[in-house]
Design an enzyme around this catalytic site. Structure first.
Site, PDB file in Angstrom:
ATOM      1  N   ASN A   9      12.903 -33.779  -8.350  1.00 49.26           N
ATOM      2  CA  ASN A   9      12.612 -34.684  -8.816  1.00 49.26           C
ATOM      3  C   ASN A   9      12.820 -36.051  -7.836  1.00 49.26           C
ATOM      4  OD1 ASN A   9      12.265 -36.978 -10.401  1.00 49.26           O
ATOM      5  ND2 ASN A   9      13.792 -35.873 -12.452  1.00 49.26           N
ATOM      6  N   LYS A  11      12.950 -39.115  -8.274  1.00 50.60           N
ATOM      7  CA  LYS A  11      12.589 -39.983  -9.640  1.00 50.60           C
ATOM      8  C   LYS A  11      12.000 -41.060  -8.725  1.00 50.60           C
ATOM      9  CE  LYS A  11      17.083 -37.699 -10.867  1.00 50.60           C
ATOM     10  NZ  LYS A  11      18.476 -37.971 -11.225  1.00 50.60           N
ATOM     11  N   HIS A  97      13.265 -36.292 -20.123  1.00 46.89           N
ATOM     12  CA  HIS A  97      14.744 -36.334 -18.465  1.00 46.89           C
ATOM     13  C   HIS A  97      15.278 -37.429 -19.588  1.00 46.89           C
ATOM     14  CE1 HIS A  97      17.168 -37.044 -15.124  1.00 46.89           C
ATOM     15  NE2 HIS A  97      16.129 -36.155 -14.826  1.00 46.89           N
ATOM     16  N   GLU A  99      17.058 -39.911 -18.252  1.00 43.04           N
ATOM     17  CA  GLU A  99      17.314 -40.627 -17.598  1.00 43.04           C
ATOM     18  C   GLU A  99      15.884 -41.598 -18.619  1.00 43.04           C
ATOM     19  OE1 GLU A  99      16.521 -39.660 -13.532  1.00 43.04           O
ATOM     20  OE2 GLU A  99      18.888 -39.039 -13.950  1.00 43.04           O
ATOM     21  N   GLU A 169      19.667 -29.795 -17.954  1.00 45.30           N
ATOM     22  CA  GLU A 169      20.182 -30.896 -17.173  1.00 45.30           C
ATOM     23  C   GLU A 169      21.633 -31.326 -18.693  1.00 45.30           C
ATOM     24  OE1 GLU A 169      17.598 -32.039 -14.094  1.00 45.30           O
ATOM     25  OE2 GLU A 169      17.698 -33.346 -15.409  1.00 45.30           O
ATOM     26  N   GLY A 175      23.794 -36.482 -11.308  1.00 45.48           N
ATOM     27  CA  GLY A 175      23.806 -37.758  -9.958  1.00 45.48           C
ATOM     28  C   GLY A 175      25.414 -37.877  -9.753  1.00 45.48           C
ATOM     29  N   SER A 215      23.608 -32.214 -10.206  1.00 43.38           N
ATOM     30  CA  SER A 215      24.462 -32.024  -8.953  1.00 43.38           C
ATOM     31  C   SER A 215      24.128 -31.619  -7.834  1.00 43.38           C
ATOM     32  CB  SER A 215      25.674 -32.283  -8.853  1.00 43.38           C
ATOM     33  OG  SER A 215      25.779 -34.097  -9.362  1.00 43.38           O
TER      34      SER A 215
HETATM   35  P1  13P Z   1      21.155 -34.613  -9.626  1.00 44.54           P
HETATM   36  O1  13P Z   1      20.442 -33.512  -8.359  1.00 44.54           O
HETATM   37  O2  13P Z   1      20.787 -35.928  -8.806  1.00 44.54           O
HETATM   38  O3  13P Z   1      21.740 -35.015  -9.983  1.00 44.54           O
HETATM   39  O4  13P Z   1      19.716 -35.370 -10.502  1.00 44.54           O
HETATM   40  C1  13P Z   1      19.431 -34.389 -11.423  1.00 44.54           C
HETATM   41  C2  13P Z   1      17.910 -34.401 -12.020  1.00 44.54           C
HETATM   42  O5  13P Z   1      18.369 -35.390 -12.546  1.00 44.54           O
HETATM   43  C3  13P Z   1      16.867 -34.052 -11.527  1.00 44.54           C
HETATM   44  O6  13P Z   1      15.801 -34.037 -12.585  1.00 44.54           O
END
Ligand code: 13P
Length: 252
Positions: A9, A11, A97, A99, A169, A175, A215
């Site tokens: 992803n 983003k 997601h 976010e 997740e 992150g 992560s």
């Molecule tokens: P990270 O791997 O940067 O922690 O992000 C995970 C994520 O949100 C994938 O959709």
């Protein structure tokens, strides 16, 4: 056996030149077969068509949108529909997601509509679920995730649910550099499968790939993926580097 999947992803990262370079590096690394059955990249919308064209040249490489609207078309400035994604050569769409849930107010009920919209256009939803830290600290994570699954997915017929990919997740691991332990991931994946089985039966639940996200890196992927209900990963930061991303795809 379930598909073993690693999805990246991106983003809101990478400009046009960087995105082109990244997908070309992934293409060239995938000249050697990888362990994952499917490798998926989810770039920003603006690069979907060109990325899908490149992915079509590589067996096992697919493209996902990062979101779609619940309607097929209309006056929704700035939005993208499942119909449009499909026309670009996209096969998957990430939905729910954390976010999107947090910054764009997406509820479980809205996501139920988006999942239906995506399936109606033959896109495979990568449906994300996961709890915030406060819920984990209260020990309520299974109940919280079960509710996300129930409210967004349990309106589906079994034949439609079978087509999904689930991504767990935990928000506190996204992150942050803090991953769930392999044991925490396996426990939650088993719990998700059990919850799906409670409505759809074990055969359907056992068919769905459940990916871990948060992560995930080359250094921890193998351990996390070792769980019997962990069928791969949804990768954020580490998917922006082709070598790291493909190393994760080879950790299955
Ligand atoms: P990270 O791997 O940067 O922690 O992000 C995970 C994520 O949100 C994938 O959709």
């Amino acid at each position: 056996m379930r598909d073993q999947i690693v999805a990246g992803n991106w983003k809101m990262n990478k400009d046009l030149n960087q995105a082109t370079a990244l997908v070309e590096e992934i293409q060239s690394l995938m000249m050697n077969p990888v362990e994952a059955d499917k490798v998926i990249v989810a770039p920003p919308y603006t690069y979907l068509a060109q990325t899908a064209a490149k992915a079509a040249e590589v067996p096992g490489l697919f493209v996902a949108g990062q979101n779609c609207h619940q309607e097929m078309s209309g006056a929704y400035t700035g939005e993208i529909s499942a119909t449009i994604l499909k026309s670009l050569g996209v096969d998957y769409v990430i939905l729910g997601h954390s976010e999107r849930r947090e910054y764009f107010g997406e509820s479980n009920q809205l996501l139920a509509l988006k999942v239906k919209a995506a399936l109606g256009q033959d896109l495979i939803p990568i449906f994300c679920c996961g709890e915030p830290l406060s819920i984990r600290e209260a020990g309520e994570q299974q109940k919280y995730v079960n509710q996300q699954l129930t409210e967004s997915l349990f309106q589906l017929e079994a034949d439609d649910l079978r087509r999904l990919v689930i991504a767990y997740e935990p928000i506190w691991a996204i992150g942050t550099g803090r991953t769930a332990s392999a044991e925490q991931a396996q426990q939650m994946h088993a719990s998700i499968r059990k919850h799906l089985a409670s409505k759809y039966g074990a055969e359907v639940a056992n068919h769905l790939p459940i990916l871990y996200g948060g992560s995930c890196k080359p250094s921890n992927a193998k351990e996390i993926f070792a769980g019997e209900d962990v069928d791969g990963g949804l990768i954020g930061g580490a998917s922006l580097n082709a070598n790291d991303f493909i190393a994760i795809a080879n950790s299955l």
